[in-house]
Design a protein around this motif. Structure first.
Motif, PDB file in Angstrom:
ATOM      1  N   UNK A   9       0.836  -1.199   0.000  1.00 47.99           N
ATOM      2  CA  UNK A   9       0.000   0.000   0.000  1.00 47.99           C
ATOM      3  C   UNK A   9       0.874   1.253   0.000  1.00 47.99           C
ATOM      4  N   UNK A  10       0.316   2.343  -0.502  1.00 48.23           N
ATOM      5  CA  UNK A  10       1.021   3.619  -0.446  1.00 48.23           C
ATOM      6  C   UNK A  10       0.026   4.718  -0.070  1.00 48.23           C
ATOM      7  N   UNK A  11       0.498   5.957  -0.102  1.00 46.32           N
ATOM      8  CA  UNK A  11      -0.354   7.076   0.308  1.00 46.32           C
ATOM      9  C   UNK A  11      -1.572   7.233  -0.606  1.00 46.32           C
ATOM     10  N   UNK A  12      -1.393   6.925  -1.886  1.00 45.85           N
ATOM     11  CA  UNK A  12      -2.518   7.015  -2.826  1.00 45.85           C
ATOM     12  C   UNK A  12      -3.619   6.030  -2.431  1.00 45.85           C
ATOM     13  N   UNK A  13      -3.207   4.857  -1.964  1.00 41.32           N
ATOM     14  CA  UNK A  13      -4.188   3.855  -1.532  1.00 41.32           C
ATOM     15  C   UNK A  13      -4.990   4.357  -0.337  1.00 41.32           C
ATOM     16  N   UNK A  16      -3.648   5.415  10.410  1.00 42.20           N
ATOM     17  CA  UNK A  16      -3.502   4.865   9.060  1.00 42.20           C
ATOM     18  C   UNK A  16      -2.101   5.128   8.522  1.00 42.20           C
ATOM     19  N   UNK A  17      -1.555   6.306   8.814  1.00 42.04           N
ATOM     20  CA  UNK A  17      -0.192   6.631   8.376  1.00 42.04           C
ATOM     21  C   UNK A  17       0.841   5.779   9.117  1.00 42.04           C
ATOM     22  N   UNK A  18       0.671   5.647  10.420  1.00 41.16           N
ATOM     23  CA  UNK A  18       1.605   4.852  11.222  1.00 41.16           C
ATOM     24  C   UNK A  18       1.562   3.385  10.796  1.00 41.16           C
ATOM     25  N   UNK A  19       0.365   2.847  10.612  1.00 41.47           N
ATOM     26  CA  UNK A  19       0.221   1.451  10.200  1.00 41.47           C
ATOM     27  C   UNK A  19       0.861   1.217   8.829  1.00 41.47           C
ATOM     28  N   UNK A  57      -3.955  -0.435   8.158  1.00 38.00           N
ATOM     29  CA  UNK A  57      -3.974   0.759   7.306  1.00 38.00           C
ATOM     30  C   UNK A  57      -5.320   0.901   6.612  1.00 38.00           C
ATOM     31  N   UNK A  58      -5.781  -0.195   6.020  1.00 36.21           N
ATOM     32  CA  UNK A  58      -7.051  -0.189   5.292  1.00 36.21           C
ATOM     33  C   UNK A  58      -8.212   0.160   6.218  1.00 36.21           C
ATOM     34  N   UNK A  59      -8.284  -0.511   7.362  1.00 39.36           N
ATOM     35  CA  UNK A  59      -9.419  -0.299   8.259  1.00 39.36           C
ATOM     36  C   UNK A  59      -9.408   1.107   8.848  1.00 39.36           C
ATOM     37  N   UNK A 101      -8.461  -1.343  19.557  1.00 34.55           N
ATOM     38  CA  UNK A 101      -7.976  -2.536  18.862  1.00 34.55           C
ATOM     39  C   UNK A 101      -6.812  -2.200  17.930  1.00 34.55           C
ATOM     40  N   UNK A 102      -6.907  -1.066  17.250  1.00 35.06           N
ATOM     41  CA  UNK A 102      -5.816  -0.639  16.362  1.00 35.06           C
ATOM     42  C   UNK A 102      -4.528  -0.465  17.158  1.00 35.06           C
ATOM     43  N   UNK A 103      -4.616   0.197  18.296  1.00 32.13           N
ATOM     44  CA  UNK A 103      -3.417   0.444  19.114  1.00 32.13           C
ATOM     45  C   UNK A 103      -2.821  -0.855  19.642  1.00 32.13           C
ATOM     46  N   UNK A 104      -3.664  -1.826  19.942  1.00 33.94           N
ATOM     47  CA  UNK A 104      -3.187  -3.109  20.461  1.00 33.94           C
ATOM     48  C   UNK A 104      -2.434  -3.884  19.383  1.00 33.94           C
TER      49      UNK A 104
END
Length: 324
Positions: free
Chosen positions: A2-6, A191-194, A203-205, A242-245
């Motif tokens: 994935x990239x920033x465009x995604x 999303x950026x960190x992931x 990232x997607x979620x 959940x994301x942070x975990x």
């Protein structure tokens, strides 16, 4: 990869879905007569909001889930994120249903909410410890490649983080667009960190839910046409926890989610002060009501809190420079 465009594409798809769901969902919620009841002890300026449709969290939840499941990246991580989001959303939905449909003002009892939240938190812990390569380790921000292994303390720590985060987001949902906008910023950060850490599903979620919040903001910004209700606020808290975990970043939550936790702290301090001294520290808690009663317009409070969250997100990115 994935990239920033995604990320932009995913946010855009979810945003459009949420925009389209708004005109379909809001009239239906009105027809079902699920109007928000305004607390008598709350700011008098909020009385006019009584009857505004609530439970609108279903708009961004549907947008995020549809976008995530059609992204082409469906694995255990994304399943867990959806489970946590919908699990906590279900608790909120039951609470909303009891209050606005069955007309029982108290909704679920406090202990019922807490037990349900702890149950979901335990499931999250079990998943993480069984599937992650470093199951009980968490990243310590600001330090270079430093992982803290909590061992047997991991379970109570994560339960505390999850329950605290979920209820902090819930407390923040008190002004038009406040919790929606703050969570949009926090999800964009994640999303950026992931993306940088290589967690494609996260990232997607994160991007999908951020896009859903952006679309929902069209209807939730002042003057709100719909509120997210506990259905939405508890779901958002569950998603962020959940994301942070999964990212091993629970210690970043008090920083990037500083507004959430300041709101919660204001409630705790208000209660302690009144019980110990008989005096209140704030004109009203949570903190956003204090500023309202101090003469700030609702839109000003929301804008300032959004801006603070942007700054906290930038600071959080700096704290993770060794990992991203």
């Amino acid at each position: 990869m994935l990239d920033y465009i995604d990320i932009i594409r995913i946010i855009g798809i979810s945003f459009i879905i949420a925009l389209l769901l708004g005109p379909l969902s809001i009239p239906l919620l009105r027809k079902l007569n699920v109007g928000q009841s305004i607390r008598e002890e709350g700011p008098k300026s909020h009385i006019k909001k009584s009857g505004t449709p609530t439970m609108g969290g279903i708009i961004f939840l549907l947008a995020a889930i549809v976008t995530s499941l059609t992204s082409g990246i469906v694995n255990k991580d994304i399943s867990l994120l959806i489970f946590s989001t919908l699990g906590f959303g279900a608790i909120g939905f039951i609470d909303d249903f009891i209050k606005v449909v069955l007309k029982r003002n108290l909704g679920l009892r406090a202990y019922q909410k807490l037990l349900a939240q702890i149950l979901i938190a335990v499931i999250l812990v079990i998943y993480q410890t069984k599937t992650a390569s470093q199951g009980t380790e968490i990243i310590v921000p600001f330090l270079n490649n430093f992982y803290l292994d909590l061992g047997i303390l991991y379970l109570p720590f994560i339960i505390f983080v999850v329950v605290g985060t979920v209820n902090s987001v819930n407390l923040t949902d008190g002004l038009d667009g406040l919790a929606t906008g703050i969570t949009l910023i926090v999800l964009s950060f994640f999303s950026l960190v992931a993306l940088k850490m290589g967690y494609g599903a996260v990232t997607v979620f994160s991007a999908a839910l951020a896009g859903g919040c952006l679309g929902f903001l069209k209807y939730n910004a002042y003057p709100a046409k719909v509120f997210m209700g506990d259905t939405g606020s508890l779901a958002l808290g569950g998603a962020i926890a959940a994301i942070s975990i999964i990212l091993k970043l629970p210690l970043i939550l008090p920083i990037v989610g500083g507004v959430y936790f300041t709101e919660t702290l204001s409630v705790i301090l208000q209660v302690l002060s009144f019980k110990l001294t008989g005096k209140r520290l704030f004109k009203m808690s949570p903190l956003h009501h204090h500023f309202e009663l101090s003469g700030w317009k609702e839109t000003k409070v929301v804008t300032v809190f959004w801006a603070v969250t942007v700054l906290l997100s930038l600071f959080s990115l700096l704290s993770l420079k060794y990992y991203i």
